[in-house]
Design an enzyme around this catalytic site. Structure first.
Site, PDB file in Angstrom:
ATOM      1  N   CYS A  90       0.823  -1.212   0.000  1.00  6.19           N
ATOM      2  CA  CYS A  90       0.000   0.000   0.000  1.00  6.19           C
ATOM      3  C   CYS A  90       0.856   1.260   0.000  1.00  6.19           C
ATOM      4  O   CYS A  90       0.682   2.141  -0.836  1.00  6.19           O
ATOM      5  CB  CYS A  90      -0.927  -0.022   1.212  1.00  6.19           C
ATOM      6  SG  CYS A  90      -1.822   1.511   1.432  1.00  6.19           S
TER       7      CYS A  90
ATOM      8  N   CYS B 231      -1.496   1.654  -3.139  1.00  9.41           N
ATOM      9  CA  CYS B 231      -2.500   2.710  -2.996  1.00  9.41           C
ATOM     10  C   CYS B 231      -1.919   4.115  -2.983  1.00  9.41           C
ATOM     11  O   CYS B 231      -2.393   4.995  -3.689  1.00  9.41           O
ATOM     12  CB  CYS B 231      -3.282   2.534  -1.686  1.00  9.41           C
ATOM     13  SG  CYS B 231      -3.378   0.874  -1.042  1.00  9.41           S
TER      14      CYS B 231
ATOM     15  N   LYS C  84       0.091   5.323  -6.109  1.00 13.87           N
ATOM     16  CA  LYS C  84      -0.886   5.349  -7.202  1.00 13.87           C
ATOM     17  C   LYS C  84      -1.798   6.565  -7.103  1.00 13.87           C
ATOM     18  O   LYS C  84      -2.019   7.271  -8.075  1.00 13.87           O
ATOM     19  CB  LYS C  84      -1.722   4.072  -7.159  1.00 13.87           C
ATOM     20  CG  LYS C  84      -2.830   4.091  -8.157  1.00 13.87           C
ATOM     21  CD  LYS C  84      -4.051   3.338  -7.770  1.00 13.87           C
ATOM     22  CE  LYS C  84      -4.750   3.707  -6.522  1.00 13.87           C
ATOM     23  NZ  LYS C  84      -5.659   2.640  -6.078  1.00 13.87           N
TER      24      LYS C  84
ATOM     25  N   TYR D 159      -9.112  -3.367 -11.452  1.00 11.83           N
ATOM     26  CA  TYR D 159      -9.052  -1.956 -11.076  1.00 11.83           C
ATOM     27  C   TYR D 159      -7.665  -1.346 -11.256  1.00 11.83           C
ATOM     28  O   TYR D 159      -7.538  -0.178 -11.618  1.00 11.83           O
ATOM     29  CB  TYR D 159      -9.622  -1.736  -9.667  1.00 11.83           C
ATOM     30  CG  TYR D 159      -8.691  -2.066  -8.521  1.00 11.83           C
ATOM     31  CD1 TYR D 159      -7.899  -1.077  -7.946  1.00 11.83           C
ATOM     32  CD2 TYR D 159      -8.610  -3.346  -7.994  1.00 11.83           C
ATOM     33  CE1 TYR D 159      -7.048  -1.369  -6.879  1.00 11.83           C
ATOM     34  CE2 TYR D 159      -7.772  -3.645  -6.943  1.00 11.83           C
ATOM     35  CZ  TYR D 159      -6.988  -2.651  -6.385  1.00 11.83           C
ATOM     36  OH  TYR D 159      -6.147  -2.932  -5.350  1.00 11.83           O
TER      37      TYR D 159
ATOM     38  N   GLU E  54      -7.050   1.927 -13.511  1.00 11.38           N
ATOM     39  CA  GLU E  54      -6.481   3.132 -12.904  1.00 11.38           C
ATOM     40  C   GLU E  54      -5.239   3.602 -13.663  1.00 11.38           C
ATOM     41  O   GLU E  54      -5.072   4.799 -13.925  1.00 11.38           O
ATOM     42  CB  GLU E  54      -6.132   2.862 -11.435  1.00 11.38           C
ATOM     43  CG  GLU E  54      -7.387   2.713 -10.581  1.00 11.38           C
ATOM     44  CD  GLU E  54      -7.106   2.280  -9.149  1.00 11.38           C
ATOM     45  OE1 GLU E  54      -7.979   2.452  -8.307  1.00 11.38           O
ATOM     46  OE2 GLU E  54      -6.006   1.748  -8.870  1.00 11.38           O
TER      47      GLU E  54
ATOM     48  N   HIS F  87     -27.180  21.182  -1.087  1.00  9.70           N
ATOM     49  CA  HIS F  87     -27.316  21.781  -2.405  1.00  9.70           C
ATOM     50  C   HIS F  87     -26.338  22.941  -2.583  1.00  9.70           C
ATOM     51  O   HIS F  87     -26.137  23.700  -1.638  1.00  9.70           O
ATOM     52  CB  HIS F  87     -28.749  22.294  -2.563  1.00  9.70           C
ATOM     53  CG  HIS F  87     -29.029  22.830  -3.919  1.00  9.70           C
ATOM     54  ND1 HIS F  87     -29.140  22.012  -5.031  1.00  9.70           N
ATOM     55  CD2 HIS F  87     -29.196  24.107  -4.353  1.00  9.70           C
ATOM     56  CE1 HIS F  87     -29.382  22.773  -6.083  1.00  9.70           C
ATOM     57  NE2 HIS F  87     -29.410  24.043  -5.705  1.00  9.70           N
TER      58      HIS F  87
ATOM     59  N   GLU G 175     -26.375  15.060  -3.853  1.00  7.69           N
ATOM     60  CA  GLU G 175     -27.768  15.266  -3.435  1.00  7.69           C
ATOM     61  C   GLU G 175     -28.731  14.402  -4.252  1.00  7.69           C
ATOM     62  O   GLU G 175     -29.829  14.087  -3.806  1.00  7.69           O
ATOM     63  CB  GLU G 175     -28.163  16.741  -3.513  1.00  7.69           C
ATOM     64  CG  GLU G 175     -28.254  17.320  -4.907  1.00  7.69           C
ATOM     65  CD  GLU G 175     -28.616  18.813  -4.901  1.00  7.69           C
ATOM     66  OE1 GLU G 175     -29.678  19.156  -4.360  1.00  7.69           O
ATOM     67  OE2 GLU G 175     -27.838  19.621  -5.434  1.00  7.69           O
TER      68      GLU G 175
HETATM   69  P1  FAD Z   1       1.454  -6.024   2.043  1.00  8.58           P
HETATM   70  O1  FAD Z   1       1.082  -4.625   2.301  1.00  8.58           O
HETATM   71  O2  FAD Z   1       1.777  -6.406   0.669  1.00  8.58           O
HETATM   72  O3  FAD Z   1       2.692  -6.335   3.000  1.00  8.58           O
HETATM   73  C1  FAD Z   1       3.384  -7.556   2.943  1.00  8.58           C
HETATM   74  C2  FAD Z   1       4.828  -7.285   3.342  1.00  8.58           C
HETATM   75  O4  FAD Z   1       5.472  -8.522   3.607  1.00  8.58           O
HETATM   76  C3  FAD Z   1       5.637  -6.611   2.250  1.00  8.58           C
HETATM   77  O5  FAD Z   1       6.260  -5.457   2.781  1.00  8.58           O
HETATM   78  C4  FAD Z   1       6.675  -7.656   1.848  1.00  8.58           C
HETATM   79  O6  FAD Z   1       7.902  -7.099   1.476  1.00  8.58           O
HETATM   80  C5  FAD Z   1       6.797  -8.453   3.130  1.00  8.58           C
HETATM   81  N1  FAD Z   1       7.266  -9.839   2.963  1.00  8.58           N
HETATM   82  C6  FAD Z   1       6.823 -10.751   2.072  1.00  8.58           C
HETATM   83  N2  FAD Z   1       7.422 -11.939   2.290  1.00  8.58           N
HETATM   84  C7  FAD Z   1       8.279 -11.760   3.336  1.00  8.58           C
HETATM   85  C8  FAD Z   1       9.161 -12.625   4.040  1.00  8.58           C
HETATM   86  N3  FAD Z   1       9.271 -13.914   3.722  1.00  8.58           N
HETATM   87  N4  FAD Z   1       9.896 -12.112   5.054  1.00  8.58           N
HETATM   88  C9  FAD Z   1       9.778 -10.794   5.392  1.00  8.58           C
HETATM   89  N5  FAD Z   1       8.957  -9.942   4.760  1.00  8.58           N
HETATM   90  C10 FAD Z   1       8.193 -10.431   3.764  1.00  8.58           C
HETATM   91  N6  FAD Z   1      -5.943  -1.247  -1.672  1.00  8.58           N
HETATM   92  C11 FAD Z   1      -6.842  -0.300  -1.291  1.00  8.58           C
HETATM   93  O7  FAD Z   1      -7.516  -0.473  -0.287  1.00  8.58           O
HETATM   94  N7  FAD Z   1      -7.000   0.840  -2.018  1.00  8.58           N
HETATM   95  C12 FAD Z   1      -6.265   1.108  -3.128  1.00  8.58           C
HETATM   96  O8  FAD Z   1      -6.431   2.159  -3.761  1.00  8.58           O
HETATM   97  C13 FAD Z   1      -5.307   0.146  -3.537  1.00  8.58           C
HETATM   98  N8  FAD Z   1      -4.526   0.368  -4.612  1.00  8.58           N
HETATM   99  C14 FAD Z   1      -3.574  -0.540  -4.959  1.00  8.58           C
HETATM  100  C15 FAD Z   1      -2.775  -0.280  -6.066  1.00  8.58           C
HETATM  101  C16 FAD Z   1      -1.815  -1.176  -6.463  1.00  8.58           C
HETATM  102  C17 FAD Z   1      -0.957  -0.857  -7.651  1.00  8.58           C
HETATM  103  C18 FAD Z   1      -1.642  -2.389  -5.731  1.00  8.58           C
HETATM  104  C19 FAD Z   1      -0.605  -3.369  -6.148  1.00  8.58           C
HETATM  105  C20 FAD Z   1      -2.435  -2.664  -4.627  1.00  8.58           C
HETATM  106  C21 FAD Z   1      -3.405  -1.746  -4.230  1.00  8.58           C
HETATM  107  N9  FAD Z   1      -4.235  -1.979  -3.135  1.00  8.58           N
HETATM  108  C22 FAD Z   1      -5.177  -1.045  -2.766  1.00  8.58           C
HETATM  109  C23 FAD Z   1      -4.159  -3.246  -2.354  1.00  8.58           C
HETATM  110  C24 FAD Z   1      -3.360  -3.070  -1.078  1.00  8.58           C
HETATM  111  O9  FAD Z   1      -2.100  -2.514  -1.379  1.00  8.58           O
HETATM  112  C25 FAD Z   1      -3.207  -4.405  -0.365  1.00  8.58           C
HETATM  113  O10 FAD Z   1      -4.482  -4.969  -0.183  1.00  8.58           O
HETATM  114  C26 FAD Z   1      -2.529  -4.284   0.992  1.00  8.58           C
HETATM  115  O11 FAD Z   1      -1.271  -3.670   0.895  1.00  8.58           O
HETATM  116  C27 FAD Z   1      -2.393  -5.665   1.640  1.00  8.58           C
HETATM  117  O12 FAD Z   1      -1.711  -5.568   2.867  1.00  8.58           O
HETATM  118  P2  FAD Z   1      -0.956  -6.832   3.456  1.00  8.58           P
HETATM  119  O13 FAD Z   1      -0.548  -6.454   4.844  1.00  8.58           O
HETATM  120  O14 FAD Z   1      -1.740  -8.049   3.263  1.00  8.58           O
HETATM  121  O15 FAD Z   1       0.338  -7.028   2.533  1.00  8.58           O
END
Ligand code: FAD
Length: 456
Positions: free
Chosen positions: A42, A47, A50, A179, A183, A437, A442
């Protein structure tokens, strides 16, 4: 047995950071491993960057519209490296804040890749250390999947690389209809590139309200984006200063960049989950119950790695609920229904609740109210833009089942519409709400007659 930690979190993204901070606040001894930058998808490559690019892409409309309001805007130009540098600075600031918040909570941040070494043990790959924890939270998120095989498919960039391009190409081919693809098509077009979008389905945004998605697709085409449906990437070839894309329908497209936004896959490969007794779905997602617990009792998972609803606020809510339930003595179950969300396309799409297709499938009598109009700002601007709103009502109970908005501010509206829908608002509640308004929103409280009455 004494464990090194009460909780070991793998992944410092949206879900992992929230869970770690809350669990530490409840007094747990917590460690979080992160192999990349703190903040996760994110903040670093999703997010936030973007949305910054979306803001940048909308200035071209503002410059064009200004004349209708008496302004003369001189010559304008756009500099991609300046935008990327400004965006990078903001992401650095946010990452620093994330790290500070984590440290302030008392959780220990370990900056290296972690994999499971058993149901209560984690191996840190760089240092080679193995540590133990009573509970492990897998919050590793997901990553972009590459387009289906095809010669040269690896020449496409994904959303991971797109934030670091050194220049804005004159023509971009975006592959995908979800999406993220929609976008980025809007971002590149708004910044001045010509855009071709290839999508193998009939219409973009599968799973969204189909009429609303159709209107968005038409609006994108009207804005000059060449949206080609039932058409996929067949091959990419490198040319002198760009690429030649062949499509499954036999067309050739000369382009400066191919961006593949063709889905995301959970980051579970090589994590040692199955060896630790964790069941994975065929997609690679961790299978969890309503409390985010996996098939191994000491291992939990939240966020995109579980492939429930892949959005930041959902990952955060799941991480928070896990920490409160396991370490705070307060059982919290996350409700995955009625999640308001937005597509930051131009025009923007905001949505909460069920689509017309789902409503008709699940209810015997459904009334659909619609409004389509030219927003006030478009009049003086001389724009042909239309705004579309749709309220879906269960005719038997009068309950509002879903609302879909296409147009400026739709994302902000979706957030506020989420509250009455979660509260179980009826159409009568919408009707007795006084309008603000003059606004576009609205229209949502002045819809009188159903445009469609479904009965079965
Ligand atoms: P992540 O945020 O992906 O975090 C996982 C972390 O784990 C990462 O930092 C990674 O490096 C780390 N990791 C992975 N494996 C290991 C390991 N073995 N050891 C140590 N670290 C590790 N969501 C919205 O709500 N609104 C939006 O507008 C939106 N726009 C998006 C736009 C794009 C281009 C993308 C790709 C996604 C978007 N999302 C959006 C989705 C959102 O980013 C994800 O749903 C969210 O980040 C998920 O969070 P998470 O904690 O599951 O994983």
């Amino acid at each position: 047995m004494a464990f090194d930690y009460d909780l070991f979190v793998i992944g410092a993204g949206s879900g992992g950071v929230r869970a770690a901070r809350i669990a530490a606040g409840h007094g747990a001894r917590v460690a979080v491993a992160e192999e990349d930058r703190v903040g996760g998808t994110c903040v670093i490559r999703g997010c936030v960057p973007k949305k910054l690019l979306v803001y940048a892409s909308r200035f071209s409309d503002d410059f064009a519209d200004a004349a209708g309001f008496g302004w003369s805007v001189g010559e304008t130009s756009f500099d991609w490296p300046s935008l990327i540098a400004a965006k990078d600075k903001e992401i650095d600031r946010l990452e620093t804040a994330y790290v500070a918040n984590l440290e302030r909570s008392g959780a220990e941040l370990i900056r290296e890749r972690a994999v499971l070494a058993g149901p209560q043990a984690v191996r840190l790959e760089r240092s080679g250390r193995t540590v133990t924890a009573e509970r492990i939270l897998v919050a590793v998120g997901g990553g972009p999947s590459r387009p289906a095989q095809g010669p040269g498919a690896a020449l496409a960039v994904t959303s991971n690389e797109v934030f670091h391009l050194d220049r804005l190409p004159g023509h971009v081919t975006v592959v995908g209809g979800g999406y993220i693809a929609v976008e980025f098509a809007g971002i590149f077009a708004g910044l001045g590139a010509r855009v071709t979008q290839l999508y193998r389905g009939d219409q973009i945004l599968r799973g969204f309200d189909q009429e609303t998605a159709g209107k968005l697709q038409a609006a994108m085409v009207a804005r000059g984006i060449d949206v080609r449906t039932r058409c996929d990437l067949a091959a990419i070839e490198r040319t002198g200063d760009g690429y030649l894309v062949s499509t499954t329908t036999g067309e050739l497209i000369e382009t400066g960049l191919v961006m593949a936004a063709t889905g995301r896959v959970p980051n579970t490969r090589g994590l040692g989950l199955e060896e630790a007794g964790v069941e994975l779905a065929p997609t690679g997602a961790v299978v969890v119950d309503a409390t985010s617990r996996s098939s191994a009792p000491s291992i939990y998972a939240v966020g995109d790695v579980t492939n429930r609803v892949n959005l930041t606020p959902v990952a955060i809510r799941e991480g928070h609920a896990f920490a409160d339930s396991v370490f705070g003595g307060r059982d919290v179950i996350v409700d995955h229904r009625l999640i308001a969300t937005a597509v930051f396309s131009t025009p923007e799409l905001g949505t909460v609740g069920c689509t017309e297709e789902t409503a008709v499938h699940e209810h015997r009598a459904v009334d659909v109210y619609k409004a389509e109009f030219r927003p006030m700002k478009a009049t003086l601007a001389g724009r042909g833009d239309r705004m579309f709103m749709k309220v879906i009502v269960d005719a038997a109970s009068d309950r509002v089942l879903g609302v879909h908005v296409l147009g400026e501010g739709a994302g902000e509206m979706a957030q506020l519409l989420g509250i009455p829908l979660v509260m179980g608002a009826t159409k009568r509640d919408f009707d007795r709400t006084m309008a603000v308004h003059p606004t576009a929103a609205e229209e949502l409280v002045t819809l009188r007659t159903p445009a469609v009455r479904h009965r079965r």
